[in-house]
Design an enzyme around this catalytic site. Structure first.
Site, PDB file in Angstrom:
ATOM      1  N   GLU A 199      10.546 -31.359  43.237  1.00  0.00           N
ATOM      2  CA  GLU A 199      11.894 -31.908  43.113  1.00  0.00           C
ATOM      3  C   GLU A 199      12.875 -30.774  42.797  1.00  0.00           C
ATOM      4  OE1 GLU A 199      11.710 -36.416  42.075  1.00  0.00           O
ATOM      5  OE2 GLU A 199      11.798 -35.267  40.231  1.00  0.00           O
ATOM      6  N   ASN A 203      10.803 -43.811  40.477  1.00  0.00           N
ATOM      7  CA  ASN A 203      10.996 -43.400  39.083  1.00  0.00           C
ATOM      8  C   ASN A 203      12.267 -44.089  38.603  1.00  0.00           C
ATOM      9  OD1 ASN A 203      11.484 -42.170  36.658  1.00  0.00           O
ATOM     10  ND2 ASN A 203      11.893 -40.133  37.504  1.00  0.00           N
ATOM     11  N   TRP A 204      12.080 -45.106  37.795  1.00  0.00           N
ATOM     12  CA  TRP A 204      13.245 -45.893  37.367  1.00  0.00           C
ATOM     13  C   TRP A 204      14.069 -45.207  36.289  1.00  0.00           C
ATOM     14  CZ3 TRP A 204      11.044 -51.611  36.936  1.00  0.00           C
ATOM     15  CH2 TRP A 204      10.944 -52.136  38.226  1.00  0.00           C
ATOM     16  N   LYS A 205      13.546 -44.117  35.732  1.00  0.00           N
ATOM     17  CA  LYS A 205      14.263 -43.417  34.653  1.00  0.00           C
ATOM     18  C   LYS A 205      14.645 -44.423  33.563  1.00  0.00           C
ATOM     19  CE  LYS A 205      15.497 -39.965  38.035  1.00  0.00           C
ATOM     20  NZ  LYS A 205      16.409 -38.913  38.498  1.00  0.00           N
ATOM     21  N   HIS A 210       8.977 -34.005  34.395  1.00  0.00           N
ATOM     22  CA  HIS A 210      10.178 -34.239  35.205  1.00  0.00           C
ATOM     23  C   HIS A 210      11.276 -33.272  34.751  1.00  0.00           C
ATOM     24  CE1 HIS A 210      13.711 -36.133  36.924  1.00  0.00           C
ATOM     25  NE2 HIS A 210      12.882 -36.722  37.774  1.00  0.00           N
ATOM     26  N   GLY A 223      17.174 -43.274  42.258  1.00  0.00           N
ATOM     27  CA  GLY A 223      18.171 -44.314  42.508  1.00  0.00           C
ATOM     28  C   GLY A 223      17.788 -45.337  43.564  1.00  0.00           C
ATOM     29  N   GLU A 282      14.284 -33.651  34.196  1.00  0.00           N
ATOM     30  CA  GLU A 282      15.167 -34.173  33.136  1.00  0.00           C
ATOM     31  C   GLU A 282      14.514 -33.997  31.768  1.00  0.00           C
ATOM     32  OE1 GLU A 282      15.757 -37.978  34.970  1.00  0.00           O
ATOM     33  OE2 GLU A 282      16.945 -37.011  36.528  1.00  0.00           O
ATOM     34  N   SER A 314      17.216 -37.243  45.967  1.00  0.00           N
ATOM     35  CA  SER A 314      18.098 -37.955  46.899  1.00  0.00           C
ATOM     36  C   SER A 314      17.367 -38.468  48.146  1.00  0.00           C
ATOM     37  CB  SER A 314      19.304 -37.090  47.281  1.00  0.00           C
ATOM     38  OG  SER A 314      20.065 -36.791  46.111  1.00  0.00           O
ATOM     39  N   GLY A 344      19.705 -36.867  42.185  1.00  0.00           N
ATOM     40  CA  GLY A 344      20.840 -37.719  41.834  1.00  0.00           C
ATOM     41  C   GLY A 344      22.177 -37.199  42.323  1.00  0.00           C
TER      42      GLY A 344
HETATM   43  P1  13P Z   1      17.099 -39.462  42.950  1.00  0.00           P
HETATM   44  O1  13P Z   1      16.214 -40.072  44.002  1.00  0.00           O
HETATM   45  O2  13P Z   1      17.986 -40.479  42.275  1.00  0.00           O
HETATM   46  O3  13P Z   1      17.819 -38.245  43.441  1.00  0.00           O
HETATM   47  O4  13P Z   1      16.124 -38.958  41.765  1.00  0.00           O
HETATM   48  C1  13P Z   1      15.059 -38.147  42.097  1.00  0.00           C
HETATM   49  C2  13P Z   1      14.150 -38.065  40.938  1.00  0.00           C
HETATM   50  O5  13P Z   1      14.461 -37.428  39.948  1.00  0.00           O
HETATM   51  C3  13P Z   1      12.883 -38.799  40.995  1.00  0.00           C
HETATM   52  O6  13P Z   1      12.045 -38.421  39.958  1.00  0.00           O
END
Ligand code: 13P
Length: 252
Positions: A166, A9-11, A94, A234, A96, A212, A172
């Site tokens: 998640e 997931n590149w966000k 998600h 990430g 976020e 993570s 993150g």
């Molecule tokens: P990280 O791997 O950066 O913790 O992010 C997880 C995430 O939100 C994947 O959708």
């Protein structure tokens, strides 16, 4: 048997130029069999990646969509628009988006149903916040989110859905859930799905862990009985990182 699925997931990262570099670098590597690979990229990069990923083992995913086919919804992207680009997966709900963009259990359900109706496979995200975890509410939170997301989805459709567990506090932050704890919650999510559709269907739904996940810990998650892959932020941003994640998952 559930095929493991690793999704990056590149966000809100990567211009078209950066996404093209990523694609060029992964294309140089030898293909890794036995793991489904997905990159969920920003909307602006999808047309380019749709061409660049042709002939590679990477399937294309989006990170969100609206549930309507079209309409006066300024700034939104519809399932038809994603389908036209050859997008296969779409992340729905998600944390976020739940936290910053008013995504609710109701919109997660509407979007999941719309995705399936249009032949897109939803990656439905569920997970508790730190406060909910500390209050002992993890199971209740993921049960309510899961039941709401699957409302009105048939058993045949449900089998094709991917769920991503998640825990919000692990995203993150570098603080990952232990693989045993993640497996326990994921097993519980599978029980919730079994209560909706029966065990046979639940056994076919793939459930990822996210939060993570790194190349050096992915294998420990995938070794667990109920964890079928990872949704990675990430660590999926570099070609090297993504390839190492896929390699780490390939031992399952
Ligand atoms: P990280 O791997 O950066 O913790 O992010 C997880 C995430 O939100 C994947 O959708």
């Amino acid at each position: 048997m559930r095929t493991p699925i690793v999704a990056g997931n590149w966000k809100m990262f990567k211009t078209i130029a950066e996404a093209s570099d990523f694609s060029a670098n992964v294309s140089k590597a030898a293909p890794i069999a036995g793991v489904e690979q997905v990159i969920c990229a920003p909307f602006t990069t999808l047309p380019a990646l749709s061409e660049l990923f042709k002939g590679t083992s990477i399937a294309l995913g989006a990170q969100n969509m609206h549930y309507a086919e079209n309409g006066a919804f300024t700034g939104e992207i519809s399932p038809l628009m994603l389908k036209e680009l050859g997008v296969k997966y779409v992340i729905i709900g998600h944390s976020e988006r739940r936290q910053y963009f008013n995504e609710t259990d109701e919109t997660v359900n509407l979007k999941s149903k719309a995705a399936l109706q249009h032949g897109l496979l939803p990656i439905i995200c569920v997970g508790e916040t730190l406060a909910e975890r500390e209050a002992g509410k993890t199971e209740e939170v993921v049960r309510v989110q899961t039941e709401a997301a699957f409302a009105g989805i048939s058993a045949d459709q449900a089998k094709t859905v991917v769920v991503a567990y998640e825990p919000v506090w692990a995203i993150g932050t570098g603080k990952s859930s232990s693989s045993a704890e993640a497996n326990e919650t994921i097993r519980y999510i599978r029980q919730v799905i079994a209560s909706l559709y029966g065990q046979e269907t639940a056994d076919q739904v793939r459930i990822q862990y996210g939060g993570s996940v790194k190349p050096d810990n992915i294998a420990s998650y995938l070794q667990e009985s109920d964890i079928d892959g990872a949704l990675v932020g990430g660590a999926s941003l570099t070609a090297d990182g993504f390839l190492q994640l896929v390699a780490g998952a390939s031992g399952k």
